[in-house]
Design an enzyme around this catalytic site. Structure first.
Site, PDB file in Angstrom:
ATOM      1  N   PRO A   1      60.342  20.875 -21.191  1.00  0.00           N
ATOM      2  CA  PRO A   1      61.427  19.933 -21.310  1.00  0.00           C
ATOM      3  C   PRO A   1      61.795  19.802 -22.811  1.00  0.00           C
ATOM      4  CG  PRO A   1      58.937  19.519 -21.337  1.00  0.00           C
ATOM      5  CD  PRO A   1      59.221  20.861 -20.960  1.00  0.00           C
ATOM      6  N   ARG A   2      61.097  20.304 -23.775  1.00  0.00           N
ATOM      7  CA  ARG A   2      61.602  20.211 -25.011  1.00  0.00           C
ATOM      8  C   ARG A   2      62.705  21.137 -25.437  1.00  0.00           C
ATOM      9  NH1 ARG A   2      58.295  22.316 -28.255  1.00  0.00           N
ATOM     10  NH2 ARG A   2      56.563  22.922 -26.720  1.00  0.00           N
ATOM     11  N   GLY A   3      63.080  22.013 -24.706  1.00  0.00           N
ATOM     12  CA  GLY A   3      63.989  23.063 -24.957  1.00  0.00           C
ATOM     13  C   GLY A   3      65.407  22.387 -24.883  1.00  0.00           C
TER      14      GLY A   3
ATOM     15  N   MET B   1      67.759  23.121 -22.895  1.00  0.00           N
ATOM     16  CA  MET B   1      68.383  22.905 -21.621  1.00  0.00           C
ATOM     17  C   MET B   1      67.223  22.106 -20.863  1.00  0.00           C
ATOM     18  SD  MET B   1      70.847  24.732 -20.241  1.00  0.00           S
ATOM     19  CE  MET B   1      70.738  25.172 -18.702  1.00  0.00           C
TER      20      MET B   1
ATOM     21  N   GLY C   1      66.886  28.150 -14.059  1.00  0.00           N
ATOM     22  CA  GLY C   1      67.957  28.501 -14.721  1.00  0.00           C
ATOM     23  C   GLY C   1      67.615  29.528 -16.108  1.00  0.00           C
ATOM     24  N   THR C   2      66.299  29.879 -16.002  1.00  0.00           N
ATOM     25  CA  THR C   2      65.862  30.822 -17.063  1.00  0.00           C
ATOM     26  C   THR C   2      66.271  32.157 -17.070  1.00  0.00           C
ATOM     27  OG1 THR C   2      63.689  29.434 -17.256  1.00  0.00           O
ATOM     28  CG2 THR C   2      63.515  31.996 -18.082  1.00  0.00           C
ATOM     29  N   THR C   3      66.912  32.735 -18.033  1.00  0.00           N
ATOM     30  CA  THR C   3      67.348  33.998 -17.569  1.00  0.00           C
ATOM     31  C   THR C   3      66.610  35.300 -18.145  1.00  0.00           C
ATOM     32  OG1 THR C   3      68.580  34.047 -19.803  1.00  0.00           O
ATOM     33  CG2 THR C   3      69.730  33.029 -17.804  1.00  0.00           C
TER      34      THR C   3
ATOM     35  N   ASN D   1      73.898  31.391 -14.699  1.00  0.00           N
ATOM     36  CA  ASN D   1      74.537  30.184 -15.209  1.00  0.00           C
ATOM     37  C   ASN D   1      74.977  28.995 -14.126  1.00  0.00           C
ATOM     38  OD1 ASN D   1      76.872  29.143 -16.428  1.00  0.00           O
ATOM     39  ND2 ASN D   1      76.968  30.700 -17.505  1.00  0.00           N
TER      40      ASN D   1
ATOM     41  N   HIS E   1      77.014  33.946 -27.558  1.00  0.00           N
ATOM     42  CA  HIS E   1      75.915  33.117 -27.378  1.00  0.00           C
ATOM     43  C   HIS E   1      75.222  32.692 -28.802  1.00  0.00           C
ATOM     44  CE1 HIS E   1      76.043  34.032 -23.087  1.00  0.00           C
ATOM     45  NE2 HIS E   1      75.688  32.761 -22.854  1.00  0.00           N
TER      46      HIS E   1
ATOM     47  N   LYS F   1      69.194  32.963 -28.726  1.00  0.00           N
ATOM     48  CA  LYS F   1      69.203  33.523 -27.325  1.00  0.00           C
ATOM     49  C   LYS F   1      68.241  34.783 -27.327  1.00  0.00           C
ATOM     50  CE  LYS F   1      71.772  34.996 -23.218  1.00  0.00           C
ATOM     51  NZ  LYS F   1      70.931  34.115 -22.442  1.00  0.00           N
TER      52      LYS F   1
HETATM   53  P1  NAP Z   1      64.801  26.734 -25.632  1.00  0.00           P
HETATM   54  O1  NAP Z   1      65.626  25.681 -26.364  1.00  0.00           O
HETATM   55  O2  NAP Z   1      63.982  27.960 -26.584  1.00  0.00           O
HETATM   56  O3  NAP Z   1      63.817  25.972 -24.608  1.00  0.00           O
HETATM   57  C1  NAP Z   1      62.815  26.907 -24.138  1.00  0.00           C
HETATM   58  C2  NAP Z   1      61.698  26.127 -23.884  1.00  0.00           C
HETATM   59  O4  NAP Z   1      60.697  26.565 -23.380  1.00  0.00           O
HETATM   60  C3  NAP Z   1      61.073  25.628 -25.259  1.00  0.00           C
HETATM   61  O5  NAP Z   1      60.786  24.295 -25.334  1.00  0.00           O
HETATM   62  C4  NAP Z   1      59.676  26.398 -25.169  1.00  0.00           C
HETATM   63  O6  NAP Z   1      58.649  25.981 -26.013  1.00  0.00           O
HETATM   64  C5  NAP Z   1      59.433  26.292 -23.661  1.00  0.00           C
HETATM   65  N1  NAP Z   1      58.166  27.094 -23.167  1.00  0.00           N
HETATM   66  C6  NAP Z   1      58.019  28.539 -23.827  1.00  0.00           C
HETATM   67  N2  NAP Z   1      57.008  28.911 -23.025  1.00  0.00           N
HETATM   68  C7  NAP Z   1      56.244  27.868 -22.435  1.00  0.00           C
HETATM   69  C8  NAP Z   1      55.552  27.834 -21.311  1.00  0.00           C
HETATM   70  N3  NAP Z   1      54.513  28.642 -21.215  1.00  0.00           N
HETATM   71  N4  NAP Z   1      55.402  26.701 -20.921  1.00  0.00           N
HETATM   72  C9  NAP Z   1      56.150  25.439 -21.021  1.00  0.00           C
HETATM   73  N5  NAP Z   1      57.189  25.661 -21.866  1.00  0.00           N
HETATM   74  C10 NAP Z   1      57.416  26.956 -22.523  1.00  0.00           C
HETATM   75  O7  NAP Z   1      65.935  27.537 -24.639  1.00  0.00           O
HETATM   76  P2  NAP Z   1      66.819  26.949 -23.892  1.00  0.00           P
HETATM   77  O8  NAP Z   1      68.328  27.212 -24.577  1.00  0.00           O
HETATM   78  O9  NAP Z   1      66.723  25.825 -23.240  1.00  0.00           O
HETATM   79  O10 NAP Z   1      67.096  27.946 -22.746  1.00  0.00           O
HETATM   80  C11 NAP Z   1      65.976  28.259 -21.621  1.00  0.00           C
HETATM   81  C12 NAP Z   1      66.346  28.973 -20.640  1.00  0.00           C
HETATM   82  O11 NAP Z   1      67.343  28.657 -19.980  1.00  0.00           O
HETATM   83  C13 NAP Z   1      66.628  30.641 -21.392  1.00  0.00           C
HETATM   84  O12 NAP Z   1      66.148  31.588 -20.432  1.00  0.00           O
HETATM   85  C14 NAP Z   1      68.092  30.588 -21.566  1.00  0.00           C
HETATM   86  O13 NAP Z   1      68.756  32.007 -21.362  1.00  0.00           O
HETATM   87  C15 NAP Z   1      68.587  29.820 -20.103  1.00  0.00           C
HETATM   88  N6  NAP Z   1      69.855  29.055 -20.083  1.00  0.00           N
HETATM   89  C16 NAP Z   1      70.358  29.378 -18.648  1.00  0.00           C
HETATM   90  C17 NAP Z   1      71.528  28.595 -18.552  1.00  0.00           C
HETATM   91  C18 NAP Z   1      72.078  28.527 -17.093  1.00  0.00           C
HETATM   92  O14 NAP Z   1      72.955  27.814 -16.780  1.00  0.00           O
HETATM   93  N7  NAP Z   1      71.403  29.087 -16.136  1.00  0.00           N
HETATM   94  C19 NAP Z   1      72.383  28.174 -19.514  1.00  0.00           C
HETATM   95  C20 NAP Z   1      71.628  27.919 -20.893  1.00  0.00           C
HETATM   96  C21 NAP Z   1      70.367  28.618 -21.182  1.00  0.00           C
HETATM   97  P3  NAP Z   1      58.341  26.282 -27.450  1.00  0.00           P
HETATM   98  O15 NAP Z   1      59.555  25.597 -27.935  1.00  0.00           O
HETATM   99  O16 NAP Z   1      56.977  25.529 -27.728  1.00  0.00           O
HETATM  100  O17 NAP Z   1      58.207  27.700 -27.371  1.00  0.00           O
END
Ligand code: NAP
Length: 266
Positions: A11-13, A15, A99-101, A127, A155, A159
């Site tokens: 949730p803090r990420g 996305m 959505g995780t890639t 995506n 990107h 990423k």
């Molecule tokens: P991000 O800002 O790095 O967010 C990822 C989040 O996951 C962070 O808050 C991280 O916490 C958390 N996390 C890591 N390990 C965890 C765990 N064990 N339990 C719970 N939370 C955990 O990345 P983002 O840009 O949001 O992207 C997230 C994913 O979506 C990536 O794989 C990205 O490639 C993908 N994505 C998909 C789309 C789509 O349309 N499908 C679009 C954009 C991005 P910490 O910060 O504490 O490590």
């Protein structure tokens, strides 16, 4: 109306924050908890920027599912964590929207088998932007007429995976209709490793990482005397949320595995 009970992982990420907002705004959904490896036992409303979200934070996903009995998990974390979350969700009868890639072919196969065994829906989309799906579909159409193609994905520099899931998916869709061809000059040599990018079935994929970018892709086709460029740009992460919502609605009616938003769009 029975609301769809949703848990968001990450949730803090970037996305995850958008997903939390989307779930909260949608009247037909109820955010019941979030999964975060930090802040276990707190409320989401204790964290900066989430004052209005009074739901519990769990770091243990199994414990979360046992306590809150959700219908859907939205996972937006990292590939290893996402894989663990998705298999755990299916084991607990919770439908994943992922959505995780960065999932491997083996990961996807494993999840497909687990969906079959559990007779549960699961949607994974590299995506969730509707425009990006159209870009992939238009590229597949164009590839019937243009055998030579280079994919350029751009990107933000945080990423983790390269090439992007969207670029790989685009290459897979193009390969379904394109006759295999090793592109470029047969004697072509890289004088610097990686100059020609990744090679998928003879077509090349190039990954650009820069601060300031969000998610962009350009598919370039060339033939004698002409080129065609198909481009999509996501300028913010809200652009993905209509696709995530469509997936949550759809996964509730599914008992199979679906990879790619294009497979649930009319
Ligand atoms: P991000 O800002 O790095 O967010 C990822 C989040 O996951 C962070 O808050 C991280 O916490 C958390 N996390 C890591 N390990 C965890 C765990 N064990 N339990 C719970 N939370 C955990 O990345 P983002 O840009 O949001 O992207 C997230 C994913 O979506 C990536 O794989 C990205 O490639 C993908 N994505 C998909 C789309 C789509 O349309 N499908 C679009 C954009 C991005 P910490 O910060 O504490 O490590």
């Amino acid at each position: 109306m029975n609301k769809v009970k949703v848990v968001v992982a990450g949730p803090r990420g970037r996305m995850g924050q958008e997903a939390v907002k989307m779930v909260e705004i949608a009247e037909e959904y109820e955010l019941v908890a979030v999964i975060d490896h930090k802040h276990d036992g707190k409320m989401l409303s204790d964290l900066d920027g989430f004052a209005n979200f009074a739901v519990p934070i769990f770091s243990d996903i199994a414990q979360c599912f046992q306590s809150t009995k959700p219908d859907v998990l939205i996972d937006l974390t990292t590939p290893e964590t996402g894989m663990y979350h998705t298999t755990t969700a299916l084991t607990y009868g919770v439908r994943p929207v992922v959505g995780t890639t960065g999932f491997t072919k083996e990961n996807l196969h494993e999840l497909e088998e687990l969906c079959k065994e559990k007779e549960l829906g699961c949607i994974i989309a590299p995506n969730f932007a509707v425009g990006a799906v159209l870009m992939m579909k238009f590229s597949q159409m164009a590839a019937k007429y243009f055998q030579d193609v280079e994919i350029l994905e751009l990107h933000h520099d945080q990423k983790l995976d390269a090439p992007s899931g969207t670029a790989v998916k685009t290459a897979e869709m193009i390969a379904e209709v394109r006759q295999t061809k090793e592109q470029g000059h047969p004697q072509e040599k890289e004088t610097m490793t990686g100059a020609r990018g990744a090679n998928y079935d003879g077509m090349h994929i190039h990954s650009v990482r820069l601060p300031g970018l969000i998610a962009h892709q350009q598919v370039m086709f060339g033939s004698d005397g002409q080129t065609l460029t198909i481009r999509h740009d996501s300028f913010n992460r809200a652009s993905f949320m209509s696709g995530v919502k469509l997936a949550v609605d759809t996964v509730m009616k599914l008992d199979t595995f679906v990879y790619g938003l294009e497979n649930i769009m009319e």
